[in-house]
Design an enzyme around this catalytic site. Sequence first.
Site: not given
Ligand code: IPD
Ligand code: CA
Length: 275
Positions: A71, A91, A93-94, A96, A220
């Site tokens: 990412e 990813d 940190i999913d 974030t 993700d």
């Molecule tokens: C996000 C998270 C969030 C989702 C977003 C993603 P990130 O990833 O997974 O739940 O709704 O579409 O982009 O930005 O925290 O790595």
């Molecule tokens: Ca993510």
Amino acid sequence: MSLNTDKFLESALSVAKQAGELIRSQFNNRNKTITTKECDIDLVTETDKAVEELIINSLSKEFPDHRFIGEETTADGKKVELTEVPTWIIDPIDGTLNFVHSFPHSCISLALFINKEPSIAIVYNPMLEQLFTAQKGVGAFYNNKEMKVSGKQNLSEALIMYEVGTFRNAERKKVTLKNIDTLVDIAHGLRSTGSAALNMAMVALGAADAYFEFGIHVWDIAAGELLVTEAGGVIMDPSGGPIDRLSRRVLVASSKELGQQLSAKLSQFYPTPVD
Ligand code: IPD
Ligand code: CA
């Protein structure tokens, strides 16, 4: 003959644990260094970058022929290319936004794709010590115990996960609110963890029955896919057709029947693909 992926899983677990320590050490820091990406709520912290660097450095030393899609190392708007070559999709940190707020639902999401198909997957929330793993043809596990989807088939009895997402777009907001409005009347309930990977892990665990989102990226959902399919669930496009992992759309469900019932009720949104 099936490929032995034990070594890949072992190495990925080792680096995921190290990355988890890094995330935990910064979790309660109220002064995280934050920058924005696509919009003012699409955030990245120094820890996101450090974790991705740690994972790529470690795995590229062990597997110099492998490729990486991460990412934080994918430039905005850059075309993401998934080839037959073994490729780690990361990813760091999913969730974030959760991490920024010290809300303890974030995870490292790490998957290895070989010949464009997922072969191992890890989703690890170091704050709550939740470790989800999967290996193609072997199964899916939660803290080393095998997990299975609920198998639920009826939308009227299903707990559905969704996200409002981390970008501001009027059309997408309209579609999201319309879908919430529809589902509140016909499903058992709606939930949202703030992490696509953890939502998918909840479906794999049988704690939720389906999840859909418009606007996600391949990092993700890469690990979540194998968790769900190895636990007996399905992945598809929210329209009910086959999944296109680079289309920024996803639906997973505990059964094909449920996936199709849900897709038939959804208003659709088609985000701009990365390419
Ligand atoms: C996000 C998270 C969030 C989702 C977003 C993603 P990130 O990833 O997974 O739940 O709704 O579409 O982009 O930005 O925290 O790595
Ligand atoms: Ca993510």
